[in-house]
Write a protein that holds these residues in place. Structure first.
Motif, PDB file in Angstrom:
ATOM      1  N   LEU A   1       0.785  -1.224   0.000  1.00  0.00           N
ATOM      2  CA  LEU A   1       0.000   0.000   0.000  1.00  0.00           C
ATOM      3  C   LEU A   1       0.821   1.280   0.000  1.00  0.00           C
ATOM      4  CD1 LEU A   1      -2.715  -1.053   2.630  1.00  0.00           C
ATOM      5  CD2 LEU A   1      -2.849  -1.197   0.133  1.00  0.00           C
ATOM      6  N   VAL A   2       1.943   1.296   0.678  1.00  0.00           N
ATOM      7  CA  VAL A   2       2.642   2.555   0.924  1.00  0.00           C
ATOM      8  C   VAL A   2       3.886   2.720   0.063  1.00  0.00           C
ATOM      9  CG1 VAL A   2       3.799   3.958   2.683  1.00  0.00           C
ATOM     10  CG2 VAL A   2       1.773   2.620   3.281  1.00  0.00           C
ATOM     11  N   ILE A   3       4.772   1.732   0.055  1.00  0.00           N
ATOM     12  CA  ILE A   3       6.085   1.896  -0.584  1.00  0.00           C
ATOM     13  C   ILE A   3       5.982   2.196  -2.078  1.00  0.00           C
ATOM     14  CG2 ILE A   3       8.243   0.702  -1.131  1.00  0.00           C
ATOM     15  CD1 ILE A   3       8.139  -0.568   1.603  1.00  0.00           C
ATOM     16  N   PRO A   4       5.116   1.513  -2.857  1.00  0.00           N
ATOM     17  CA  PRO A   4       5.013   1.885  -4.285  1.00  0.00           C
ATOM     18  C   PRO A   4       4.607   3.343  -4.482  1.00  0.00           C
ATOM     19  CG  PRO A   4       3.998  -0.250  -3.903  1.00  0.00           C
ATOM     20  CD  PRO A   4       4.290   0.327  -2.550  1.00  0.00           C
ATOM     21  N   THR A   5       3.635   3.807  -3.688  1.00  0.00           N
ATOM     22  CA  THR A   5       3.224   5.214  -3.802  1.00  0.00           C
ATOM     23  C   THR A   5       4.346   6.146  -3.391  1.00  0.00           C
ATOM     24  OG1 THR A   5       0.959   4.538  -3.265  1.00  0.00           O
ATOM     25  CG2 THR A   5       1.473   6.881  -3.093  1.00  0.00           C
ATOM     26  N   LEU A   6       5.109   5.769  -2.368  1.00  0.00           N
ATOM     27  CA  LEU A   6       6.223   6.593  -1.906  1.00  0.00           C
ATOM     28  C   LEU A   6       7.282   6.733  -3.000  1.00  0.00           C
ATOM     29  CD1 LEU A   6       7.367   8.080   0.598  1.00  0.00           C
ATOM     30  CD2 LEU A   6       8.527   5.947   1.189  1.00  0.00           C
ATOM     31  N   ILE A   7       7.615   5.635  -3.657  1.00  0.00           N
ATOM     32  CA  ILE A   7       8.599   5.678  -4.744  1.00  0.00           C
ATOM     33  C   ILE A   7       8.074   6.500  -5.919  1.00  0.00           C
ATOM     34  CG2 ILE A   7       9.830   4.268  -6.448  1.00  0.00           C
ATOM     35  CD1 ILE A   7       9.945   2.039  -4.385  1.00  0.00           C
ATOM     36  N   GLN A   8       6.788   6.316  -6.237  1.00  0.00           N
ATOM     37  CA  GLN A   8       6.188   7.062  -7.346  1.00  0.00           C
ATOM     38  C   GLN A   8       6.191   8.556  -7.068  1.00  0.00           C
ATOM     39  OE1 GLN A   8       2.110   6.025  -8.029  1.00  0.00           O
ATOM     40  NE2 GLN A   8       1.897   7.291  -9.864  1.00  0.00           N
ATOM     41  N   GLN A   9       5.819   8.959  -5.846  1.00  0.00           N
ATOM     42  CA  GLN A   9       5.798  10.379  -5.522  1.00  0.00           C
ATOM     43  C   GLN A   9       7.207  10.971  -5.482  1.00  0.00           C
ATOM     44  OE1 GLN A   9       3.496  11.622  -2.179  1.00  0.00           O
ATOM     45  NE2 GLN A   9       1.601  10.675  -2.903  1.00  0.00           N
ATOM     46  N   THR A  10       8.184  10.185  -5.016  1.00  0.00           N
ATOM     47  CA  THR A  10       9.565  10.673  -4.999  1.00  0.00           C
ATOM     48  C   THR A  10      10.056  10.959  -6.408  1.00  0.00           C
ATOM     49  OG1 THR A  10      10.009   9.379  -2.996  1.00  0.00           O
ATOM     50  CG2 THR A  10      11.907  10.153  -4.249  1.00  0.00           C
ATOM     51  N   ALA A  11       9.811  10.008  -7.326  1.00  0.00           N
ATOM     52  CA  ALA A  11      10.227  10.219  -8.716  1.00  0.00           C
ATOM     53  C   ALA A  11       9.495  11.399  -9.343  1.00  0.00           C
ATOM     54  CB  ALA A  11       9.976   8.941  -9.523  1.00  0.00           C
ATOM     55  N   ALA A  12       8.193  11.528  -9.054  1.00  0.00           N
ATOM     56  CA  ALA A  12       7.421  12.635  -9.620  1.00  0.00           C
ATOM     57  C   ALA A  12       7.893  13.977  -9.069  1.00  0.00           C
ATOM     58  CB  ALA A  12       5.930  12.438  -9.333  1.00  0.00           C
ATOM     59  N   LEU A  13       8.227  14.015  -7.774  1.00  0.00           N
ATOM     60  CA  LEU A  13       8.714  15.256  -7.179  1.00  0.00           C
ATOM     61  C   LEU A  13      10.043  15.681  -7.794  1.00  0.00           C
ATOM     62  CD1 LEU A  13       8.401  17.483  -5.077  1.00  0.00           C
ATOM     63  CD2 LEU A  13       9.481  15.965  -3.404  1.00  0.00           C
ATOM     64  N   ILE A  14      10.907  14.708  -8.033  1.00  0.00           N
ATOM     65  CA  ILE A  14      12.202  15.012  -8.664  1.00  0.00           C
ATOM     66  C   ILE A  14      11.994  15.545 -10.078  1.00  0.00           C
ATOM     67  CG2 ILE A  14      14.318  13.953  -9.545  1.00  0.00           C
ATOM     68  CD1 ILE A  14      14.213  12.098  -7.091  1.00  0.00           C
ATOM     69  N   ASP A  15      11.075  14.938 -10.814  1.00  0.00           N
ATOM     70  CA  ASP A  15      10.800  15.407 -12.174  1.00  0.00           C
ATOM     71  C   ASP A  15      10.153  16.789 -12.180  1.00  0.00           C
ATOM     72  OD1 ASP A  15      11.838  13.108 -13.273  1.00  0.00           O
ATOM     73  OD2 ASP A  15       9.900  12.066 -13.316  1.00  0.00           O
ATOM     74  N   THR A  16       9.404  17.111 -11.120  1.00  0.00           N
ATOM     75  CA  THR A  16       8.704  18.392 -11.057  1.00  0.00           C
ATOM     76  C   THR A  16       9.608  19.521 -10.579  1.00  0.00           C
ATOM     77  OG1 THR A  16       6.718  17.129 -10.497  1.00  0.00           O
ATOM     78  CG2 THR A  16       6.580  19.499 -10.198  1.00  0.00           C
ATOM     79  N   ALA A  17      10.772  19.177 -10.017  1.00  0.00           N
ATOM     80  CA  ALA A  17      11.660  20.189  -9.433  1.00  0.00           C
ATOM     81  C   ALA A  17      11.995  21.326 -10.401  1.00  0.00           C
ATOM     82  CB  ALA A  17      12.929  19.535  -8.910  1.00  0.00           C
ATOM     83  N   PRO A  18      12.373  21.050 -11.670  1.00  0.00           N
ATOM     84  CA  PRO A  18      12.667  22.167 -12.587  1.00  0.00           C
ATOM     85  C   PRO A  18      11.478  23.109 -12.782  1.00  0.00           C
ATOM     86  CG  PRO A  18      13.508  20.121 -13.474  1.00  0.00           C
ATOM     87  CD  PRO A  18      12.653  19.750 -12.307  1.00  0.00           C
ATOM     88  N   GLU A  19      10.259  22.548 -12.840  1.00  0.00           N
ATOM     89  CA  GLU A  19       9.083  23.398 -12.994  1.00  0.00           C
ATOM     90  C   GLU A  19       8.858  24.249 -11.755  1.00  0.00           C
ATOM     91  OE1 GLU A  19       4.289  23.012 -13.982  1.00  0.00           O
ATOM     92  OE2 GLU A  19       5.561  21.226 -13.936  1.00  0.00           O
TER      93      GLU A  19
END
Length: 367
Positions: A78-96
């Motif tokens: 329930l938690v770890i897949p979402t945590l990894i997904q949000q971490t990757a998305a946050l890193i990708d969103t950093a330039p924006e």
């Protein structure tokens, strides 16, 4: 006849040096054993309580292991897949994010954000660095075969080590006690009891506070609609053991992301005119979540679960984490808190001995 003090200091110094060298050379190998030992130490009071309730030690450890396995499986699902997904998305969103910050600064401080401005260049560099390095980190952890092997090894070895250490914890402590030098056994037991009290207050108490606050922040931010609420709550809970730092870092990150997400996000239609307003309510809710978290931590959680006998100053903790992390890597950061607690107890004991000595009081005090 006891050994002279000079020889005792020499032998204990050699022992400490050997332990540091072993930690230096084996820091990659001993990670599962350090984690397993920490888990066993954390759960030993639970096993003792089950024993007092009438269960045997083996049955108590089996019950704890079954509950821990269930919780771990739920986290994996329930938690770890979402945590990894949000971490990757946050890193990708950093330039924006940095681009939006650059636009805001350009609008209000145009002289600082021209093409040759140092601030603009630094913001662009930071955004690109976070995206590139963060992406490399996530990809390295997720896609590296060696990383997967190490994770599998940890998932197998750590529970086994924790199980057997928890099962034999009382026997191990009794064995260590039987090997203490008889001339100093009372003093060493006294020091060990202070170290245990400090570690219990910090690791068990503060660890529980971190878990409760991390869960509260993550759930609250996700219910508030923040896109990266889970990862922000995880970060804030993880560093809550450093007073005020967890709330400041997590709060700044959460409010910054809320401004990015809810600034100009409300569509207001007036005939043919469409304007966008800022959702101040959502931003206020995000800030209020961290304000309430600080109230709960300072007035309920920390006084009840940690108490006032920890004796580990935040600056001393940061120093220990920095030194041991740079010397021994991740394992060094894991052992930094216990070592800092041991050094703190020994330093306080040495200070008490010094204040009772002639070196401090002087000969005139005895006249």
């Amino acid at each position: 006849m006891a050994l002279p003090v000079e020889q005792q200091v020499k032998y204990w110094s050699i022992t400490a040096a050997v332990l540091l060298l072993l930690l230096w050379f084996l820091h990659d190998v001993i990670l599962p054993f350090v984690l397993g030992g920490a888990i066993a130490y954390f759960l030993d009071p639970v096993a003792d309580r089950l024993e007092r309730a009438g269960f045997t030690r083996t049955i108590s450890v089996v019950i704890i292991s079954a509950i821990a396995t269930l919780v771990f499986v739920l986290l994996i699902l329930l938690v770890i897949p979402t945590l990894i997904q949000q971490t990757a998305a946050l890193i990708d969103t950093a330039p924006e994010l940095f681009e939006r910050l650059q636009g805001w600064l350009t609008e209000r401080f145009p002289a600082l954000m021209d093409a040759d401005s140092t601030i603009r260049q630094q913001l662009l560099a930071i955004g690109e660095a976070i995206q590139s390095k963060g992406g490399e980190l996530v990809n390295g952890i997720v896609n590296s075969a060696l990383g997967l092997i190490n994770i599998l090894v940890l998932l197998i070895i750590v529970p086994v080590v924790a199980f057997y250490m928890l099962l034999d914890w009382d026997n191990m402590t009794a064995k260590v006690d039987s090997m203490l030098p008889r001339d100093h056994v009372d003093t060493i037991r006294h020091l060990f009891s202070q170290i245990d009290r400090t570690l219990a207050s910090f690791i068990r108490g503060q660890g529980t506070v971190c878990l409760v606050l991390g869960t509260y922040y993550a759930a609250g931010l996700m219910l508030a609609g923040l896109n990266f609420g889970l990862i922000v709550g995880f970060i804030a809970g993880l560093i809550t053991f450093i007073p005020y730092v967890g709330a400041l870092v997590g709060g700044a990150l959460a409010v910054g992301l809320a401004l990015f997400q809810f600034w100009g996000s409300v569509e207001v239609t007036d005939g043919e005119t469409v304007t966008y307003a800022t959702n101040w309510l959502r931003i206020g809710i995000v800030a209020g979540i961290f304000g309430l978290g600080q109230f709960l931590e300072g007035n309920i959680l920390t006084p009840k679960l940690v108490g006032s006998s920890v004796g580990l100053h935040p600056v001393w903790l940061l120093f220990a984490l920095s030194v041991f992390g740079s010397l021994f890597g991740f394992v060094g950061m894991l052992v930094a808190v216990p070592v800092a607690a041991v050094i703190g107890v020994l330093a306080r004991y040495g200070l008490e001995q010094y204040k009772g000595s002639l070196l401090f009081r002087g000969l005139s005090r005895d006249e």
